[in-house]
Design an enzyme around this catalytic site. Structure first.
Site, PDB file in Angstrom:
ATOM      1  N   VAL A  74       0.807  -1.231   0.000  1.00 52.88           N
ATOM      2  CA  VAL A  74       0.000   0.000   0.000  1.00 52.88           C
ATOM      3  C   VAL A  74       0.837   1.276   0.000  1.00 52.88           C
ATOM      4  O   VAL A  74       0.301   2.369  -0.185  1.00 52.88           O
ATOM      5  CB  VAL A  74      -1.021   0.056   1.174  1.00 52.88           C
ATOM      6  CG1 VAL A  74      -2.047  -1.062   1.065  1.00 52.88           C
ATOM      7  CG2 VAL A  74      -0.323   0.050   2.528  1.00 52.88           C
ATOM      8  N   TYR A 165       2.998   5.107  15.776  1.00 59.11           N
ATOM      9  CA  TYR A 165       1.831   4.237  15.583  1.00 59.11           C
ATOM     10  C   TYR A 165       0.553   4.923  16.070  1.00 59.11           C
ATOM     11  O   TYR A 165      -0.463   4.960  15.372  1.00 59.11           O
ATOM     12  CB  TYR A 165       2.079   2.935  16.342  1.00 59.11           C
ATOM     13  CG  TYR A 165       1.017   1.884  16.178  1.00 59.11           C
ATOM     14  CD1 TYR A 165       0.913   1.138  15.008  1.00 59.11           C
ATOM     15  CD2 TYR A 165       0.116   1.605  17.213  1.00 59.11           C
ATOM     16  CE1 TYR A 165      -0.057   0.147  14.871  1.00 59.11           C
ATOM     17  CE2 TYR A 165      -0.846   0.618  17.084  1.00 59.11           C
ATOM     18  CZ  TYR A 165      -0.934  -0.104  15.907  1.00 59.11           C
ATOM     19  OH  TYR A 165      -1.887  -1.086  15.773  1.00 59.11           O
TER      20      TYR A 165
END
Ligand code: NDP
Length: 259
Positions: A74, A165
């Site tokens: 991706v 994250y």
């Protein structure tokens, strides 16, 4: 990976599961990113059993039986375009997109390199944006779409050692809610599922001591299973969830309550 001719699709009318649980959803075309293992694989399996025609991207691992596997990283715009073209050619335009692909590069901020930051943002946030943008046009044309992002409980709670994250995962909330506003009038919904600690390769790295410590903080007293997340996704993808958009659904055993 498996060819299309070896793919057997379960139709909505041939499964009672879809009818009973999801209010008789029509059979749609779904694409899950990162469907070769973990949560993405479980979601792809569940969408098949809900009667959808399902494709999943993979880099390693193997997509489940009955799922069209398309190779795709991706972070690479060309691979994303090629994957969508392949799915459109084999199954038709994507009605349900699950942006699941994600990585961690954990360390305390003072030690975090630009590369650690960039890699996580590129995969978890930019990758999700890229697939959502590519999926949206045919959805708008069709006046139907379900865009689902896999965030994390730490997106809102924060987590020491995971600034990259957590930032990527809270970024998905802003992305989904803006999309919900942009696309709502076209029948396209955008929602976020925020899992807590789910038993996969990603959490296997935690070790027993840390896992026990986390379990003690979870009201339901256990780590979650892939199926717990897949159930929420199957519902949000269904026709019955047509009036839900911009929502953040926690699947975390109560860990993130109040955030
Ligand atoms: P895994 O590490 O088991 O799976 C991650 C998936 O993402 C793999 O299929 C992987 O493919 C894919 N992926 C990673 N980078 C890319 C990329 N650049 N392009 C395409 N695919 C990629 O983790 P989980 O199943 O646990 O995680 C799935 C999602 O759920 C992630 O977004 C994660 O952040 C989120 N999540 C997980 C939680 C947990 O407790 N497990 C909790 C909260 C959120 P490959 O291996 O082939 O590279």
């Amino acid at each position: 990976m498996i060819g299309l001719d070896s793919v057997t699709f379960v139709t909505a009318s041939s499964t009672n599961l879809g009818d009973e649980i999801y209010g008789g959803s029509a059979s749609r075309v779904a694409l899950v990113t990162g469907g070769g293992k973990g949560i993405g694989r479980g979601i792809a399996e569940r969408l098949v059993s809900a009667g959808h025609r399902v494709a999943a991207t993979y880099r390693s691992g193997e997509v489940p039986p009955g799922v069209l596997g398309v190779r795709c990283d991706v972070t690479d715009p060309e691979q994303v375009e090629a994957a969508f073209r392949e799915v459109e050619a084999e199954l038709g335009p994507v009605d349900i997109l699950v942006a699941n692909a994600g990585i961690t590069r954990d360390t305390l901020m003072m030690r975090m390199s630009d590369a650690d930051w960039d890699a996580v943002i590129a995969t978890n946030l930019t990758g999700a944006f890229r697939v959502a943008r590519r999926a949206a046009r045919p959805m708008i044309k069709k006046r139907f779409g379900r865009i689902l992002f896999i965030s994390s409980v730490v997106g809102l709670l924060g987590s020491a050692g995971q600034v990259n994250y957590a930032a990527s995962k809270s970024g998905l909330v802003g992305l989904a809610r803006s999309l919900a506003r942009e696309l709502g009038s076209r029948g396209v919904t955008a929602n976020v599922v925020a899992p807590g600690f789910i038993e996969t390769d990603m959490t296997a790295e935690l070790g027993e001591e840390l896992t026990t410590k986390y379990e003690a903080q979870i009201p339901l007293g256990r780590l979650g299973q892939v199926d717990d997340v897949a159930s929420a996704i199957a519902f949000l993808a269904s026709d019955g969830a047509g009036y839900i958009t911009g929502a953040l659904i926690p699947v975390d055993g109560g860990l993130g309550m109040g955030h």
